[in-house]
Design an enzyme around this catalytic site. Sequence first.
Site, PDB file in Angstrom:
ATOM      1  CB  CYS A 430      -0.892   0.021   1.231  1.00  0.00           C
ATOM      2  SG  CYS A 430      -2.163  -1.247   1.224  1.00  0.00           S
ATOM      3  CD  GLU A 432       2.686  -1.392   3.040  1.00  0.00           C
ATOM      4  OE1 GLU A 432       2.557  -0.793   1.957  1.00  0.00           O
ATOM      5  OE2 GLU A 432       1.853  -2.197   3.467  1.00  0.00           O
TER       6      GLU A 432
END
Lengths: 786, 304
Positions: A430, A432
């Site tokens: 997402c 990270e």
Amino acid sequence: MNERIKRLRDESFNAKPSFSAERAALTTEFYMEWQGRVSTPVLRAMNFRNLCEKKAIYIGEGELIVGERGPRPKAVSTYPELTCHSEEDLRVLDTRPMASYSVAEADADAYRELVIPYWRGRSMRDRAFAEIPEDWKALYEAGLFTEFMEQRAPGHTALDDSIYRKGMNARRAEIAAARALLDWGADPEALAKDEELKAMGIACEGAISFARRHAEAAEAMASAEEDPARAGELRRIAEVCRRVPAEEPRDFWEAVQTYWFVHLGTITELNGWDAMSPGHLDQHLAPFYERDLAAGLLDREGAKEILSCFWIKVNNTPAPPKVGVTAAESGTYNDFTNINLGGLRSDGSDATSEVSFLALEVLDELQLLQPQANVQLSARSPERLLKAAALVARRGSGYPSLFNADEVVMAQVGMGKTLEDARGGGTSGCIETGCFGKEAYLLHGYLNSPKLLELALNDGVDPSTGKAIGLRTGKPELFDGFEALYAAYERQLAYVVDVKVRVSNYLDRMYAQYAPAPFLSAVVADCVSKGRDYYDGGARYNTDYIQCCGLGTTTDSLSAIKTHVYERRDLAWRDLLDALASDWKGREDLRLLVSNKTPRFGNDDDAADAIAKRVVGSWYAAIDGRRSPRGGTYHIDLLSTTCHVYFGLKTGATPDGRHARLPESDGASPAQGADRRGPTAVAKSLAKIDIARTGGSLLNQRFLPKALEGEGGLRALCSLVRAYFGMGGHHIQFNVVDTATLREAQRKPEDYRGLLVRVAGYSDYFVDLDGNHQEEIISRTAQEGF
Amino acid sequence: MTSGLVFDVRRFSLHDGPGIRTAVFLKGCPLRCLWCHNPEGLSPEPELLNRRERCVACGRCAAACPLGLDPRAEAGSPSCAACPDFGACAEACPAEALQLVGRRMTVEQVMAELRADYPFYEESGGGATFSGGEPLAQPEFLLELLRACRAEGIDTALDTSGWGERALVLEAGGLADLVLFDLKLADDARHEAATGVPSGPILGNLAALVAAGANVALRLPLVPGVNDALGDLEEAARFAASLSLGMKVHILPYHDSARGKYALRGRGYPMGAPAQASPEGMAAATREAARVFEKAGLAARIGG
């Protein structure tokens, strides 16, 4: 998009995900024969090679990029050595309303007769749950945290450009050289390293065999093909598959097919969480694109067609079917392949190329669930890139999301990476942050911060069950001030993190010991030179993330207590606690008091933002810097994906006025409806947090389409992003859709099957979300331009 | 320090001047335009809004009232107007049923709000917009705000009806980086009928401001039945063109989104229900109006 792409796209869009027992059956048969005869890494590699040599080969009509993980598009493999689905699981998967997978009788039979009898009690999940201590289980069941590795392998892997420079044969030679250099005279780990290296070599052979089988199939199809144009394409496919990934690619087509074979290899081997990402795909492909164009081998449309074919391939591979809490926290087909566009080269120069724009066009035209794409926007990125991204984002699908490349680099340097490696990093999953091709950054699950506060308000007792699961931190009425309450919150936090990390470390070791990933290790930097597996500290960098959820809800709740119980003294502890216990029943006045008359996060209000900053600081202090057994370090992420909905279901009413069981605030965003001063105020609030000390943050902003109309609206959107990033903002993503459209989609889902909306660090089809998620998105503040 | 009455501060304002702006709405207006979409800005005094449907009958407002009234019934009544702590009931109301419209703010307080979004102004070429009400109706406050913005490098737009003393208009217009000047209707008597004041002084101010070299953009609210007749548009266009060819004219199509605000005040909507106000009709009329101004040699565009 041309006819070919339109057809392939529609086929992929319309294909229903199904459950395939192919991989599970092959793996079971292989383990029955081989387990105990060779070392674990070699067993894993031989199993992988066996899959590559035996699984069905699929080449679809009109395809240019070939290869499927399952026997056909969207037939999803399973990994019984990690999680063995029960017959009941299969029934649920087949019939559940959301994220279902159709299960054919033959596949169910294979499970019942072959797979389940062998793996029951042997799978990683069964073994782990037998060992996991009760205190962990109590907190896990209460919804204090989740655990990614309880049913899927660690993931979040993105690759660098080495696969385009070095074929599998060259890797085998390197592996052989590393084995020859082992110091059997003095190195006590020589045996372990030798077995691991041997395994990596076998895994590389597997990938070559897989490609060769596609070449053979394509040749056979070509000779039977009546259409000479298609026959030519099939011969070209065969030629490409004979070349890569055994040797390095020579042109654009071979480069894309190289990545796809490597991607398939890693997700056939284990399919770790958040599958796999190509990393900076535009940077990797740009040299091939430019060379082919100059040589007249390819034109822009041709390149776009190949890229589109690849895009569709990714969409053909939904996430493996999840069960239990993990399905509740992340019920989506999306497996989070996240392509990075733009960003910086390792020398710090702007990496935007024509391929960046091609990829944005493909993203915009296909409107598929996967892969997602993000734009890494540096201060050095051209305005044209931002504008192109904003144009796509404004259309409403939520793609692409935008990241501050300079901040992403800074965060990595702060965690000890070299500047060059950090620039080669970016965002996967997402939001990270990680160093592509050189890092194993494992996510260990979400942490429910509002629930920690709930424990602090109830002396360690979970009010949903009455069980004492936390620390006895005292009754709130006896706290001598806000600081005492905050200390109680921090003590619950430290306790829960301790319990969680012990099990995370245990699972970490379980994977290193029993489920190494030799193929993945062969393509990630330093595993070969260290002779260690990716899951055992082989990568150059090793990081462990815990994703902290509910920043908005926690901040507003603490702010409400501080403001009303201690400062204005217009709310007594007893009244508040009673109201929370009864979910505000008969006390709507108190609920409105705390929601409307409290400084809340997301309004550029220092009183609230200081609390948010402090909460993030507490998370950081409790987690950051803990050592993990792989030789890595724990860090925090400000990300909830969709877990804030699950956590909300596990959490009673909160002092910010939230009703019991409703979603908590998502990511690092303000609580739904709490931000009332527009998007600039939200950005200011977020920017007060030192995001560079985290592995990433997630900010959702929903706009009404009207707000961003016209050239002025587009420019405003671009300026908002640039200004936010200028203040140190890390990430922002948009939903540009009005409530009426979403309500209409709820009423007539069949008319809105293609409506993509931003859910978390990814987009999903709105009609594929369950009711709770749909309502959560509708409840997000819709920003207007005034 | 100088203070003024402000009824709203809106960040991320995109339609009152270039870029991302913060719009400051000054309370009080000498005009009474039939179509006024900010009726809460008309009165120069603070007001209480009472959204009864939100009330949860908790009694906190009555407890807070210095006069011992029950604000649920008496908010906005004459006795309420004399309150020594006007708005205390709204402050106490958790449901936001009682709302105070109009807050006395010092120049410094407004500047603190404006500074907050400086990075966004800088990135977008935006700034502050002073609107209303009629900002010229609070002259000292307005001039100090404009000077303070200039001192801090915040771009300013003045959104005005143009109704005010000539000297004030010139001074404020000279301090503002952009003047958004309303051009409603050239005809004196009909202007007075529709807005309560004649157009003569306004047009005179406009001419003086342009002659003084201020950066002026005209805004024409296109109101059905009031100023959308071809003759009216041509007259307004001729006047504008006589001042400065190439001047910007923004045509703002009429919308009745303020209808609810009137209802909330227990007042009838002065516009009633104009016959031509269908979306398609409005869009066509707006395009037609833009053509009239273009033809006269002005740079017309639709919207703020």
